[in-house]
Design a protein around this motif. Structure first.
Motif: not given
Length: 468
Positions: A89-96, A145-150
């Motif tokens: 999730g965090r990789m997606l949020l960073e564009g990876f 979604i989890a990365a967006i909120f946390s």
């Protein structure tokens, strides 16, 4: 002194909440005795609620949600998979693109593309971190979604993931109740899933995302029973894009579309003749093909944002590992493996892992064409039996896979998955060993009980059919 029903219910709730709290915040998974004793004890209040409070549907819904909320602030202690969920999730949020990158590569190169990268990699373990992710797009959306909120707290991300799972379970209760009503079955049967300690601990507690897949599956089945097959196909596509397992069900819809009898929506008695029957079968076959095509196209569309030259190879390789390399809590595969050891002297998983899925597919085709699957209950039973056989032949049967059998059994006369949900706890004995090692005697006992109950139910249902 015998307590009144009111106080029995209060006692059952207190005992359940206490045991779930211990599971969530005070359990050492290497303590097998503690794990099993608490787990088995939870089935006593579960049975009480099913038998004594079955007429109080809103109350049982509230209890099901309450028990899940006990886990809200807990870090899973029986599974490490959620660390990979947070990583993706965090990789997606960073564009990876999570499908074409390995956590291990970043850690070895001392590159940290996301917050808490080292902690997340340590949590998921070398085995998980050295393989490409195999979680489909809808799951990736959940992780995002989890990365967006946390984005900087593991506990915060776990809370967001857990809330999504709880919402999915509420949706399963909603559509499951509707299906039970359509089948003229008791609506409290949905709590065989919703209040089952296995479901609460393994899914809500350990953050496995089967409920999201099952929510779309149950919704799709409800739409299909409502004869809204186009929307049913779209929603089934969403289920596949959460977990791939519903793809196995596609052949089993053959008779539903092609061989179902004409009804008032498709013609009257005068229309039932040989010529129109053939046209009806042709139309049903075309609908079946369209149904499957919609499921596939839905998934293609959802994968498009991740499309790259490396996607297909990395994803298929990751999925293939489950058949070529991994083995856990297997049934018929372990027997075949021992035969291979006897004649060849080494583990034949590379060969057996390819043969077993072929056998499972042949079984699915057998019940597709040679078993009546025309009515809703016949179809649901076929889905249950087909997936059961697949799990009997798979090389890897993780406990949380059982959730699909449990929800399908709710709509049928079979209860062996409920029994399986009790005895499958013995698989966690492997974590009591250092290094990790399965006790095959316990695995054998697990399947002896499961096969025994299944055979007994098959004979009982066959006997009742003959008598009726």
């Amino acid at each position: 002194m015998i307590l009144s029903k009111k106080y029995q219910t209060i006692l059952a709730m207190i005992v359940s909440i206490g045991l779930y709290f211990l599971f969530a915040y005070n359990l050492d998974r290497t303590n097998f005795t503690q794990l099993v004793s608490m787990y088995v004890a939870l089935f006593l209040p579960f049975l009480y609620f099913i038998k004594k409070e079955q007429s109080n549907f809103p109350f049982l819904v509230g209890v099901a949600i309450l028990f899940r909320l006990v886990f809200l602030f807990a870090i899973p202690n029986l599974s490490q998979d959620f660390y990979r969920f947070i990583w993706d999730g965090r990789m997606l949020l960073e564009g990876f693109n999570p499908y074409i990158s390995l956590p291990q590569t970043y850690i070895e190169q001392r590159q940290f593309p996301i917050e808490q990268a080292v902690d997340l990699y340590a949590g998921m373990g070398d085995l998980n971190g050295s393989h490409f992710t195999n979680y489909p797009p809808i799951n990736q959306l959940n992780f995002l979604i989890a990365a967006i909120f946390s984005n900087s707290s593991i506990l915060g991300a776990a809370i967001v993931l857990r809330l999504q799972i709880i919402l999915a379970d509420i949706g399963i209760i909603y559509f499951g109740k509707k299906i039970l009503e359509k089948l003229n079955l008791p609506i409290h049967h949905i709590f065989l899933y919703a209040l089952n300690p296995f479901i609460i601990i393994e899914l809500t507690g350990n953050l496995h995302f089967e409920p999201v897949m099952l929510f779309f599956l149950v919704w799709s089945l409800y739409l299909l029973i409502q004869k809204k097959w186009i929307w049913a196909a779209v929603v089934l596509g969403l289920s596949v894009s959460s977990k791939l397992i519903p793809l196995l069900f596609l052949p089993l819809f053959f008779q539903w579309f092609v061989k179902r009898p004409l009804d008032s929506a498709r013609g009257d008695r005068d229309a039932i003749n040989q010529t129109k029957s053939k046209l009806y079968s042709l139309n049903g076959f075309l609908q079946l093909l369209s149904f499957g095509a919609i499921v596939i196209v839905t998934n293609i569309i959802l994968f498009l944002p991740f499309l790259s030259s490396e996607l297909i190879s990395s994803y298929t390789n990751s999925v293939g590992l489950w058949f070529r390399n991994f083995e856990f809590n297997a049934s018929l595969y372990y027997i075949a493996r021992e035969i291979g050891y006897l004649f060849r002297g080494y583990n034949e998983i590379a060969i057996i892992g390819k043969i077993m899925p072929t056998i499972a597919v042949l079984f699915l085709l057998g019940i597709t064409f040679f078993r009546k699957n025309k009515s809703p209950q016949q179809l649901l039973t076929a889905l249950l039996l087909g997936l059961t056989f697949y799990y009997f032949t798979t090389t890897t049967m993780h406990p949380w896979y059982l959730a699909t059998l449990i929800i399908l059994s709710v709509f049928t006369k079979y209860r062996f998955p409920i029994v399986w949900s009790v005895v499958i706890i013995v698989t966690y004995q492997a974590y009591a060993n250092t290094p990790w090692k399965e006790n095959l005697w316990l695995v054998g006992l697990e399947y002896l009980i499961v096969y025994g109950v299944l055979i007994w139910e098959l004979k009982k249902l066959k006997s009742n059919k003959v008598l009726n």
